[in-house]
Design an enzyme around this catalytic site. Structure first.
Site, PDB file in Angstrom:
ATOM      1  N   THR A  30       0.838  -1.206   0.000  1.00  0.00           N
ATOM      2  CA  THR A  30       0.000   0.000   0.000  1.00  0.00           C
ATOM      3  C   THR A  30       0.869   1.250   0.000  1.00  0.00           C
ATOM      4  OG1 THR A  30      -1.748  -1.150   1.214  1.00  0.00           O
ATOM      5  CG2 THR A  30      -1.796   1.262   1.241  1.00  0.00           C
ATOM      6  N   VAL A  31       1.924   1.224   0.801  1.00  0.00           N
ATOM      7  CA  VAL A  31       2.854   2.362   0.864  1.00  0.00           C
ATOM      8  C   VAL A  31       3.533   2.552  -0.490  1.00  0.00           C
ATOM      9  CG1 VAL A  31       4.989   3.221   1.928  1.00  0.00           C
ATOM     10  CG2 VAL A  31       3.217   2.136   3.337  1.00  0.00           C
ATOM     11  N   THR A  32       3.925   1.448  -1.127  1.00  0.00           N
ATOM     12  CA  THR A  32       4.561   1.515  -2.436  1.00  0.00           C
ATOM     13  C   THR A  32       3.648   2.184  -3.454  1.00  0.00           C
ATOM     14  OG1 THR A  32       5.728  -0.563  -1.976  1.00  0.00           O
ATOM     15  CG2 THR A  32       5.661   0.168  -4.260  1.00  0.00           C
ATOM     16  N   ASP A  66       9.851   4.663  -1.156  1.00  0.00           N
ATOM     17  CA  ASP A  66      10.693   3.616  -1.741  1.00  0.00           C
ATOM     18  C   ASP A  66      11.573   2.961  -0.686  1.00  0.00           C
ATOM     19  OD1 ASP A  66      11.659   2.146  -3.993  1.00  0.00           O
ATOM     20  OD2 ASP A  66      13.499   3.312  -3.880  1.00  0.00           O
ATOM     21  N   ASP A  69       8.708   1.380   2.425  1.00  0.00           N
ATOM     22  CA  ASP A  69       8.046   0.095   2.173  1.00  0.00           C
ATOM     23  C   ASP A  69       9.000  -1.081   2.379  1.00  0.00           C
ATOM     24  OD1 ASP A  69       9.636   0.417  -0.057  1.00  0.00           O
ATOM     25  OD2 ASP A  69       8.019   0.365  -1.514  1.00  0.00           O
ATOM     26  N   GLY A  70      10.270  -0.874   2.034  1.00  0.00           N
ATOM     27  CA  GLY A  70      11.258  -1.930   2.244  1.00  0.00           C
ATOM     28  C   GLY A  70      11.497  -2.204   3.716  1.00  0.00           C
ATOM     29  N   ARG A  74      10.662  -5.789   5.696  1.00  0.00           N
ATOM     30  CA  ARG A  74      11.657  -6.530   6.494  1.00  0.00           C
ATOM     31  C   ARG A  74      11.164  -6.729   7.918  1.00  0.00           C
ATOM     32  NH1 ARG A  74      15.053  -3.514   3.168  1.00  0.00           N
ATOM     33  NH2 ARG A  74      15.249  -1.807   4.656  1.00  0.00           N
ATOM     34  N   ASP A  91       9.071   2.003  -9.490  1.00  0.00           N
ATOM     35  CA  ASP A  91      10.195   2.951  -9.580  1.00  0.00           C
ATOM     36  C   ASP A  91      10.297   3.515 -10.992  1.00  0.00           C
ATOM     37  OD1 ASP A  91      10.928   2.698  -6.948  1.00  0.00           O
ATOM     38  OD2 ASP A  91      12.659   1.399  -7.331  1.00  0.00           O
TER      39      ASP A  91
END
Length: 210
Positions: A30-32, A66, A69-70, A74, A91
């Site tokens: 969702t954040v992406t 970017d 979200d990563g 994790r 991206d």
């Protein structure tokens, strides 16, 4: 891609926010998606209107999704190939939107064709840089090399776009885009040379293994 030290810094910076969003039930995907939509709106609404500074500020508010979200993936233990694919694909959408917005403005009402043409060149060469790496890795080669990584290209472009919006000469952005286009072309060449070298080594090693 952010270098290792920068990524470590931003990971620490965004970890509290990532934990909070996860507690609220927000998914990394969702954040992406929201981050990408924000960048696209900033680039394709503000830039074509000549609002270079406010467009840059709007994009900046979303572009760090970017990293966020990563970090969330994790922490949630949900990092995987799907997230990597979605992130990488979006991206490209973000990059295209930024350079397309600049192209529309400078080839239109902004009336500065050299900058518009160079924005097109940066957009095309940026896609080629990414494609070269993706294709190489799909074939099993290591192609993480080059002087013009995505993060550096995007940050430099946004910084100078924002400064032009504040009154800096548009030629400053023109020069920067020209340098980025050259650096991107060099990066494509570096990646082609890297894959060619690895392929040659692979062919040389094959008879010995047989």
């Amino acid at each position: 891609m952010l270098n290792r030290h920068a990524r470590a810094f931003f990971t620490r910076l965004f970890t509290p926010t990532a934990r909070l969003l996860l507690r609220w039930g927000v998914a990394p995907d969702t954040v992406t998606i929201v981050g990408t939509l924000g960048v696209v709106v900033g680039a394709l609404v503000f830039f074509p209107l000549g609002e270079l500074f406010w467009g840059t500020m709007f994009i900046t508010a979303f572009v760090f999704s970017d990293v966020l979200d990563g970090v969330m993936a994790r922490l949630a233990g949900s990092s995987g190939r799907w997230g990597n694919f979605l992130d990488s694909t979006l991206d490209r959408v973000q990059d295209t939107a930024v350079f397309l917005g600049l192209t529309v403005w400078f080839l239109g009402a902004g009336d500065h064709p050299p900058t518009g043409v160079l924005a097109v060149a940066c957009m095309a060469l940026g896609m080629l840089v990414s494609y070269a790496r993706a294709k190489a890795e799909a074939l099993g080669f290591d192609c993480n090399t080059g002087i013009a990584e995505r993060a550096e290209r995007l940050v430099v472009t946004l910084v100078f776009t924002g400064l032009v919006g504040l009154g800096l000469s548009v030629w400053a952005l023109t020069v920067v885009l020209g340098l980025l286009a050259v650096a991107s072309a060099i990066t494509v060449g570096q990646r082609v040379a890297t894959v060619h070298r690895q392929s040659a080594q692979e062919r040389t090693a094959s008879p010995a293994q047989d």
